[in-house]
Design a protein around this motif. Sequence first.
Motif, PDB file in Angstrom:
ATOM      1  N   HIS A 306       6.753   4.210  -5.460  1.00 17.14           N
ATOM      2  CA  HIS A 306       5.894   4.991  -6.349  1.00 17.14           C
ATOM      3  C   HIS A 306       6.468   6.351  -6.729  1.00 17.14           C
ATOM      4  N   THR A 309       7.497   7.129 -10.475  1.00 12.78           N
ATOM      5  CA  THR A 309       6.327   7.176 -11.352  1.00 12.78           C
ATOM      6  C   THR A 309       5.524   8.444 -11.118  1.00 12.78           C
ATOM      7  N   PHE A 310       5.400   8.832  -9.854  1.00 11.06           N
ATOM      8  CA  PHE A 310       4.644  10.038  -9.518  1.00 11.06           C
ATOM      9  C   PHE A 310       5.266  11.276 -10.160  1.00 11.06           C
ATOM     10  N   TRP A 313       4.736  11.172 -14.106  1.00  4.00           N
ATOM     11  CA  TRP A 313       3.364  11.470 -14.511  1.00  4.00           C
ATOM     12  C   TRP A 313       3.016  12.931 -14.244  1.00  4.00           C
ATOM     13  N   THR A 314       3.453  13.462 -13.122  1.00  6.23           N
ATOM     14  CA  THR A 314       3.120  14.850 -12.792  1.00  6.23           C
ATOM     15  C   THR A 314       3.763  15.811 -13.784  1.00  6.23           C
ATOM     16  N   ALA A 370      -4.999  10.090 -16.714  1.00  7.09           N
ATOM     17  CA  ALA A 370      -4.626   9.961 -15.297  1.00  7.09           C
ATOM     18  C   ALA A 370      -5.206   8.690 -14.688  1.00  7.09           C
ATOM     19  N   TYR A 373      -2.765   6.095 -14.954  1.00  4.88           N
ATOM     20  CA  TYR A 373      -1.783   6.193 -13.863  1.00  4.88           C
ATOM     21  C   TYR A 373      -2.339   5.544 -12.600  1.00  4.88           C
ATOM     22  N   SER A 376      -2.186   1.811 -13.001  1.00  9.29           N
ATOM     23  CA  SER A 376      -0.798   1.354 -12.933  1.00  9.29           C
ATOM     24  C   SER A 376      -0.285   1.351 -11.501  1.00  9.29           C
ATOM     25  N   ALA A 377      -0.601   2.408 -10.757  1.00 11.80           N
ATOM     26  CA  ALA A 377      -0.152   2.477  -9.361  1.00 11.80           C
ATOM     27  C   ALA A 377      -0.836   1.418  -8.508  1.00 11.80           C
ATOM     28  N   ALA A 411      -2.021   5.530  -4.901  1.00 16.66           N
ATOM     29  CA  ALA A 411      -2.709   5.389  -6.183  1.00 16.66           C
ATOM     30  C   ALA A 411      -3.845   6.394  -6.325  1.00 16.66           C
ATOM     31  N   PRO A 415      -2.456  10.479  -8.898  1.00 14.17           N
ATOM     32  CA  PRO A 415      -3.184  11.018 -10.049  1.00 14.17           C
ATOM     33  C   PRO A 415      -3.899  12.324  -9.744  1.00 14.17           C
ATOM     34  N   ALA A 418      -1.346  15.088  -9.895  1.00 10.94           N
ATOM     35  CA  ALA A 418      -0.895  15.283 -11.277  1.00 10.94           C
ATOM     36  C   ALA A 418      -1.944  16.033 -12.095  1.00 10.94           C
TER      37      ALA A 418
END
Length: 545
Positions: A306, A309-310, A313-314, A370, A373, A376-377, A411, A415, A418
């Motif tokens: 993850h 992706t984290f 997104w952040t 978010a 996100y 997705s996670a 997950a 978010p 972020a």
Amino acid sequence: MSIATTPRARAVEPVPTSASDFTGTLHFLRLFIRRDRIVLPLWILIFAATPATYIVSTVAIYTTADQLATFAATTAASPAQIAMFGPIFSSSLGSVGLWKAGIYYTLIALAVILTFIRHTRAEEENGRAELLDSTSVGRYASFTAALILTGGASAVTGILCTATLLTQDVPAAGSAAFGASLACSGLVFTGVAAVSAQLSAGARVARGVALAVLAAAFALRAVGDAGSGTLSWFSPLGWALQIRPYADERWWVVLPSLAATAVLVWVAYVLIQRRDVGAGLIAERPGPTTASPTLAGTFGLAWRMHRGTFVAWTVGLGLYGLLIGSAANGISGQFGDSQEIRDMMTRMGGSASLEESFIGYAFTMVGIVAAAYAISASLRLYAEENAQRLESVTAGPVGRVRLAASHVVLALLGPAIAVVVAGATAGFAYGVSTDDVGGAVPAIVGAALVQIPAIWMLAGVTVFLFGVMPRFTPVAWAVLVAFLLIFLVGSIAQFPQAVLNLEPFGHTPKLPGEEFQATPILWLLLITAVLIAVGLTAFRRRDLR
């Protein structure tokens, strides 16, 4: 002792193309349409129908030509808002009404990227493409079917969007121009996805490359539009805006989009010839001989999956927060003294202050983004089970709930962090513009924090579906889209209160500007906890698919 090897790209001479290379294309197309029979029509209808609602709301809010002219002039003087949504080219109803609808150029690009990679590189990665290619089908059949699907969906979206706009009191030429610009954005990024799918053996990397191109295109467009405008011409998103619907349309700007699409598709076909099925042009590198100590547990493994992706997104939401904070200070001048706007803000749950209402509304939208996100996670578990990797992990002394909980925790936390970063950056930017950083940062971070329970609820819905009805886990995306439509259209169209109560983001306190109320927050947290508990319990008891 045998040594495992991975497929590598091979350098081969281009092979002449014949009609037999496309045998089976229509069969693949029917298969892809069947697999996307829910999601594909959903995003086509959303992108086609919602721009017309912008016109409807604009008519309700701005009742005179002077109000439209004031809005256009104030917006043109705000670099932050131009960077977010693009330039506004005239004070006509269509131009003002669809100014913020320019974000749909980015959204349709995102949709076609995810759709194309799903039907091409993802199928190669899980081995289904090789199985199907072993039958009597041509080597370009599945790839061509994916092109027809995503390119055709883009064209249909543009046509339907034009048709819905024609139902409003706006010029037909501008409506056709907006529909064409929307279709062109989808076509160009279909080509981007087609090339990206040839580069790596993994669908995740292919998606990452295509999304990086999209992010770069957005950045070029934003920086260019906020400055001299030169950089915008290096971005496909900038081309879409430069068609200028409802403002002396520039039809010739369609040509760069069509030319870029043709070149990208041609390059993708050439690259297909230069690699094996399942391989990418970029050879996979062997990993380290020994694993890092951080991979010793389930949480470490989940974090490894993850973390990229984290970070993405952040950073993305943090930059978006900067734009929100920079734009907020000029909202009062942009909207003027329109009582209709204040009434609309009240219906959508805002406060009496336009700036505070804008920040609250903007962070509700940040929360909805978010939530994507979070979904997705959470879907990472679904992807791991489909790839049959969960079975390998749980074959050892690893409990199912502990493994799933590791992904669920990330997950939830990802978010949340972020969104808080977005609140901090927005607060800093707004505080600098008002000379009150110390007061703005806590207030806007509070507006971000109250979105977290609603975001978590979408993660809970995903985990619930994964445990109870694993086949329908991706339906979580449809739930998010339904919530988004209720939030955006419900208040304007005066939906029944029972319908408005279905989406969680309307229940969160509208900070700053209103008093904090703990009751809706606690209810959302309770619902989320129940959904996750039921989902994890069902996952522990059911068979792996």
